[in-house]
Design a protein around this motif. Structure first.
Motif, PDB file in Angstrom:
ATOM      1  N   GLU C  49       1.110  -1.082   0.101  1.00 49.16           N
ATOM      2  CA  GLU C  49       0.196  -0.308   0.049  1.00 49.16           C
ATOM      3  C   GLU C  49       0.900   1.237   0.243  1.00 49.16           C
ATOM      4  N   ALA C  50       1.908   0.833   0.494  1.00 49.61           N
ATOM      5  CA  ALA C  50       2.568   2.122   0.542  1.00 49.61           C
ATOM      6  C   ALA C  50       3.696   2.612  -0.281  1.00 49.61           C
ATOM      7  N   CYS C  51       3.506   1.801  -1.110  1.00 49.42           N
ATOM      8  CA  CYS C  51       4.461   2.321  -2.744  1.00 49.42           C
ATOM      9  C   CYS C  51       4.275   3.117  -3.291  1.00 49.42           C
ATOM     10  N   THR C  52       5.197   3.861  -3.861  1.00 54.28           N
ATOM     11  CA  THR C  52       4.857   5.002  -4.422  1.00 54.28           C
ATOM     12  C   THR C  52       5.822   5.105  -6.194  1.00 54.28           C
ATOM     13  N   ALA C  53       6.214   3.752  -6.411  1.00 56.28           N
ATOM     14  CA  ALA C  53       6.810   3.671  -7.850  1.00 56.28           C
ATOM     15  C   ALA C  53       7.978   4.135  -8.045  1.00 56.28           C
ATOM     16  N   CYS C  54       8.608   5.300  -6.846  1.00 52.78           N
ATOM     17  CA  CYS C  54      10.054   5.643  -7.489  1.00 52.78           C
ATOM     18  C   CYS C  54      11.024   4.943  -7.733  1.00 52.78           C
ATOM     19  N   GLY C  55      10.763   4.116  -8.163  1.00 53.22           N
ATOM     20  CA  GLY C  55      12.008   3.136  -8.927  1.00 53.22           C
ATOM     21  C   GLY C  55      13.579   2.677  -8.322  1.00 53.22           C
ATOM     22  N   ILE C  56      13.634   3.177  -6.626  1.00 56.36           N
ATOM     23  CA  ILE C  56      15.411   3.474  -5.926  1.00 56.36           C
ATOM     24  C   ILE C  56      15.016   1.233  -6.074  1.00 56.36           C
ATOM     25  N   CYS C  57      14.065   0.269  -5.750  1.00 51.37           N
ATOM     26  CA  CYS C  57      14.809  -0.695  -4.870  1.00 51.37           C
ATOM     27  C   CYS C  57      14.745  -1.538  -6.345  1.00 51.37           C
ATOM     28  N   SER C  58      14.902  -0.960  -7.385  1.00 50.85           N
ATOM     29  CA  SER C  58      14.250  -1.690  -8.949  1.00 50.85           C
ATOM     30  C   SER C  58      16.253  -1.155  -9.104  1.00 50.85           C
ATOM     31  N   PHE C  59      16.523   0.353  -8.960  1.00 55.34           N
ATOM     32  CA  PHE C  59      17.807   0.630  -9.916  1.00 55.34           C
ATOM     33  C   PHE C  59      18.721   0.284  -8.875  1.00 55.34           C
ATOM     34  N   MET C  60      18.250   0.140  -7.136  1.00 55.61           N
ATOM     35  CA  MET C  60      19.934   0.453  -6.845  1.00 55.61           C
ATOM     36  C   MET C  60      20.002  -1.283  -6.696  1.00 55.61           C
ATOM     37  N   CYS C  61      19.363  -2.785  -6.555  1.00 52.40           N
ATOM     38  CA  CYS C  61      19.591  -4.116  -6.538  1.00 52.40           C
ATOM     39  C   CYS C  61      20.618  -4.428  -8.280  1.00 52.40           C
ATOM     40  N   PRO C  62      21.899  -4.518  -7.414  1.00 51.89           N
ATOM     41  CA  PRO C  62      22.519  -5.213  -8.224  1.00 51.89           C
ATOM     42  C   PRO C  62      22.458  -6.605  -9.136  1.00 51.89           C
ATOM     43  N   HIS C  63      21.394  -7.480  -9.056  1.00 50.58           N
ATOM     44  CA  HIS C  63      20.792  -7.990  -9.544  1.00 50.58           C
ATOM     45  C   HIS C  63      19.934  -8.067 -10.319  1.00 50.58           C
ATOM     46  N   HIS C  64      19.366  -6.495 -10.646  1.00 46.17           N
ATOM     47  CA  HIS C  64      18.423  -6.645 -12.104  1.00 46.17           C
ATOM     48  C   HIS C  64      17.553  -7.272 -11.444  1.00 46.17           C
ATOM     49  N   ALA C  65      17.009  -7.723  -9.958  1.00 47.76           N
ATOM     50  CA  ALA C  65      15.571  -8.527  -9.878  1.00 47.76           C
ATOM     51  C   ALA C  65      14.696  -8.037  -9.787  1.00 47.76           C
ATOM     52  N   ILE C  66      14.082  -6.874  -9.499  1.00 48.19           N
ATOM     53  CA  ILE C  66      13.148  -6.000  -9.295  1.00 48.19           C
ATOM     54  C   ILE C  66      12.745  -5.015 -10.759  1.00 48.19           C
ATOM     55  N   GLU C  67      11.426  -5.436 -11.192  1.00 45.13           N
ATOM     56  CA  GLU C  67      10.731  -4.213 -11.724  1.00 45.13           C
ATOM     57  C   GLU C  67       9.750  -3.755 -10.843  1.00 45.13           C
ATOM     58  N   VAL C  68       9.751  -2.267 -11.290  1.00 44.56           N
ATOM     59  CA  VAL C  68       8.811  -1.280 -10.862  1.00 44.56           C
ATOM     60  C   VAL C  68       8.059  -1.224 -12.154  1.00 44.56           C
ATOM     61  N   TYR C  69       5.955  -1.418 -11.335  1.00 41.22           N
ATOM     62  CA  TYR C  69       5.447   0.094 -12.105  1.00 41.22           C
ATOM     63  C   TYR C  69       4.568   0.644 -11.386  1.00 41.22           C
ATOM     64  N   LYS C  70       4.019   1.623 -12.696  1.00 41.65           N
ATOM     65  CA  LYS C  70       3.282   2.783 -10.930  1.00 41.65           C
ATOM     66  C   LYS C  70       2.316   2.347 -12.135  1.00 41.65           C
ATOM     67  N   TYR C  71       1.349   3.101 -11.523  1.00 39.18           N
ATOM     68  CA  TYR C  71      -0.149   3.183 -11.992  1.00 39.18           C
ATOM     69  C   TYR C  71      -0.727   3.907 -13.188  1.00 39.18           C
ATOM     70  N   VAL C  72      -1.342   4.135 -14.145  1.00 35.71           N
ATOM     71  CA  VAL C  72      -1.008   5.029 -15.080  1.00 35.71           C
ATOM     72  C   VAL C  72      -3.297   5.230 -15.379  1.00 35.71           C
ATOM     73  N   GLU C  73      -3.605   6.761 -14.667  1.00 34.47           N
ATOM     74  CA  GLU C  73      -5.318   6.290 -15.303  1.00 34.47           C
ATOM     75  C   GLU C  73      -5.439   5.897 -16.791  1.00 34.47           C
ATOM     76  N   VAL C  74      -6.381   5.037 -16.989  1.00 28.58           N
ATOM     77  CA  VAL C  74      -6.603   5.285 -18.331  1.00 28.58           C
ATOM     78  C   VAL C  74      -7.748   5.429 -19.120  1.00 28.58           C
ATOM     79  N   LYS C  75      -7.915   7.288 -19.674  1.00 30.72           N
ATOM     80  CA  LYS C  75      -8.825   7.760 -19.689  1.00 30.72           C
ATOM     81  C   LYS C  75     -10.021   7.083 -21.244  1.00 30.72           C
ATOM     82  N   THR C  76     -11.386   6.690 -20.410  1.00 32.21           N
ATOM     83  CA  THR C  76     -12.575   7.018 -21.009  1.00 32.21           C
ATOM     84  C   THR C  76     -12.892   7.489 -22.018  1.00 32.21           C
ATOM     85  N   GLY C  77     -13.954   7.362 -23.211  1.00 32.67           N
ATOM     86  CA  GLY C  77     -14.888   8.527 -23.446  1.00 32.67           C
ATOM     87  C   GLY C  77     -14.240   9.199 -24.223  1.00 32.67           C
TER      88      GLY C  77
END
Lengths: 371, 251, 77
Positions: C49-77
């Protein structure tokens, strides 16, 4: 630039090496000052930049041979030149060029050794050039001109053979050939077609198939997929072994002088071959049947002709300006069938660094053996 | 609502080419990620030639689809000279270790800068010769215990080399900086330094250098957390971060 | 409300803990009970719940083991 093909110049051997490289399409030269080949480095400094070709003066011969590795990896024809102590520093780099299967030309203008030796002539790098002074054991073609024209022509042959086998080639002269001036006819020699350098690095987008290339001095130790496809060390050894065998079969070059009826055959290369020829002309007038085999490549070495002549009962005399290096190859060639004698550096006419092996010493030995 | 990738495997990492070889917590892949990201951002992947003479970094550089070279220890900078002189339109990066560049390659390093060679060198500094078992290197800190300084480095063994400061004094150097990734802020600063260094090559100004302080848990016999602390509390005070030279022209 | 999420690759994680150390929102821990196939303590996304999708865990991971996704509103209508 004011010089056209077929033009004749009067230049020293060291500069003829440069003219030969130019006519071979050499694109890059890397060098460092060392006597007695500085005229070569200075020639390239003078002639290459103004023709849009690369000239780099390195910080040492270690630098020269490693910059050469980089230049050769791009697929360009590239060259360095050196002598004595500089040649010593290049040994590791030679080994890496062989592992990396890179074509390159190294001109080695021999001086006295070991150590600083002399700054003048000598023929004391024969073993390290032909046996490979660097790690791991390897072979490289060594061409041995004996004139200014041959210096020019053999550099072109060296570039051709280097490209053909993807292996460094040495053009080995000495301080005398380097410093003496003779007429030189400028010409471009055509030795045949060569495959494209598909393996060279040029930036992935510049590769015709868009696939990356990897050039390594660690082939066999570390994999470098997808090029080249060596999965293990023995893969590399097999390829190198095959390469050396092909060179031994196809690239032996030598010249003979009056050996058909010779009872004593002199084997010599470089300046001592010219000295020996004078001695032979003299004794022939006196009726002694002496001839000469002059290797134009000391690796691969012309063992076969020597073995044949030994089996017919010819005796051998090696004339070389060292304590005995070429003589070892002649002994291998005769396989114990006949005796092999040596006129070496201790027979120089003068004990100083300017002393040379002169026809007198060769004549003395011929008389001793044949009278 | 959809998901957009913010960060993952570096785009230029061709992970299918080789298995991952690095130790847990090794920061070689961190600087590699930075390099690949900047190359991607500058759009120069197709004309890059990446030359690796580091030992520990080898397996990492292997995993890219760019043209690569693997010369031997101490040779990467001279090899880069040969490549850049023949292919001046290519982007040439020489990537090496601290033993590689500060010890055996020091002659090549200083002279490349003196000749104002127009390529970029990145040196990963983990304070020792890591791959061969942790021997002392010119960059080893005072008091640091290594395989060849078992009592800790003392003045009889000299003092740590400060390569970024040293090369900044050479007129042929256009850019020299030192970065680290002991925290995300420093990671981002290092990325800026690398981008500036690469831009110097794009602008054909002169020799570019970035030193990267890397944690080495295995080599230092520490946990990853202890190794990050070592970078923070010992390396950075002795080897300060920042830019030491950044010029538009060498004159 | 989470601004994004991460995916941790169990094969490549080597349990170094940098993701846990550098995550500004303390979203990640190293498991006491779960291990990667190589035997490393597996990194776990315990506080999504606290994730802000900052990406830090991913780029500080030496083993490239983490992917970070942010939620993006999909506009309808």
């Amino acid at each position: 630039m004011g010089v056209t093909m077929g033009e004749r110049l009067f230049v020293i051997g060291n500069e003829a090496l440069g003219w030969g490289a130019l006519n071979a399409g050499c694109e890059a030269y890397i060098g460092y000052p060392i006597t007695p080949q500085n005229e070569t480095t200075e020639w390239f400094a003078q002639e290459f930049p103004r023709r849009g070709r690369v000239f780099v003066q390195s910080q040492s011969e270690v630098g020269s041979i490693n910059i050469l590795f980089g230049a050769a990896a791009t697929g360009a024809r590239a060259m360095t030149s050196t002598s004595g102590p500089g040649w010593g520093l290049m040994q590791e780099g030679m080994s890496h060029l062989v592992n990396g299967e890179l074509p390159a030309v190294i001109s080695l203008v021999q001086r006295g050794g070991p150590g600083a030796g002399t700054t003048r002539h000598g023929q004391m790098d024969y073993l390290s050039a032909t046996r490979g002074g660097g790690q791991g054991g390897y072979k490289n073609i060594v061409l041995t001109p004996a004139s200014v024209q041959e210096s020019h022509d053999f550099v072109q042959l060296a570039f051709y053979l280097a490209d053909k086998y993807r292996n460094p080639v040495i053009v080995m002269t000495d301080g005398l050939l380097g410093q003496m001036a003779e007429p030189l006819e400028l010409r471009t020699l055509d030795f045949g077609s060569l495959p494209q350098k598909d393996w060279a690095v040029r930036g992935r987008a510049n590769q015709p198939d868009g696939i990356r290339r990897a050039v390594s001095a660690m082939q066999g130790l570390m994999p470098t997929p997808p090029h080249p496809p060596y999965t293990g060390f023995l893969d590399l050894l097999k390829v190198l072994d095959e390469k050396y065998r092909k060179m031994e079969e196809s690239e032996v070059r030598y010249e003979t002088y009056l050996i058909e009826d010779a009872e004593l055959i002199i084997v010599a290369y470089g300046y001592t071959a010219r000295v020996a020829k004078e001695a032979i002309k003299w004794v022939r007038r006196e009726g002694f049947k002496v001839g000469m085999i002059r290797p134009l490549s000391v690796w691969p070495f012309p063992y076969q002709i020597i073995r044949e002549k030994a089996s017919y009962g010819c005796r051998f005399l090696v004339v070389e300006d060292s304590l005995g290096q070429l003589v070892e190859d002649v002994r291998i060639g005769v396989q114990g069938r006949t005796d092999v004698h040596l006129v070496g550096a201790l027979a120089r006419h003068d004990p100083s660094d300017g002393g040379m092996v002169l026809p007198d010493s060769v004549l003395d030995e011929i008389y001793r053996l044949m009278k | 609502m959809k998901k957009e990738l913010v960060s993952g495997l570096p785009k230029l990492w061709a992970h299918h080419l080789a298995e991952r070889l690095e130790c847990p917590g090794c920061q070689y892949p961190i600087i590699t990620r930075i390099i690949y990201d900047v190359i991607d951002e500058l759009g120069i992947e197709g004309k890059t030639i990446l030359i690796n003479s580091s030992a520990c970094g080898y397996g990492i550089v292997l995993t890219t689809m760019m043209d690569v070279m693997f010369p031997n220890h101490g040779q990467g900078i001279d090899v880069a000279t040969g490549v850049k002189r023949l292919l001046p339109d290519c982007f040439v990066l020489s990537f090496g270790g601290d033993g590689d560049i500060a010890a055996i390659g020091a002659g090549a390093f200083v002279n490349a800068a003196q000749r104002a060679e127009k390529y970029t060198v990145i040196m990963v500094n983990n304070g020792h010769f890591a791959m061969t078992g942790g021997q002392m290197a010119p960059t080893t800190l005072m008091g640091q215990v290594t395989a060849t300084s078992p009592e800790g480095r003392n003045p009889a063994m000299g003092y740590p080399a400060r390569m970024a400061e040293m090369i900044a004094t050479v007129q042929g150097t256009a850019y020299s900086a030192r970065g680290a990734a002991n925290n995300p802020a420093n990671y981002l600063k290092t990325r800026k330094y690398v981008k500036s260094a690469f831009q110097k090559q794009m602008d054909n100004v002169g020799f570019g250098f970035v030193e990267f302080l890397s944690a080495c848990p295995t080599g230092w016999h520490m946990t990853p957390q202890e190794s990050i602390k070592w970078v923070e509390e010992k390396m950075i005070p002795a080897l300060p971060l920042g830019e030491f030279k950044n010029v538009e022209t060498l004159e | 409300m989470a601004k994004g999420e991460i995916a941790i690759d169990e094969i490549y994680c080597r349990g170094c803990g940098y993701c846990r150390d550098f995550c500004p929102k303390k979203c990640i821990t190293l498991s006491e009970n779960n291990f990667t196939p190589q035997g490393y303590r597996l990194s776990c996304f315990v506080n999504p719940e606290a994730c802000t999708a900052c990406g830090i865990c991913s780029f500080m991971c030496p083993h490239h083991a983490i992917e970070v996704y942010k939620y993006v509103e999909v506009k309808t209508g």
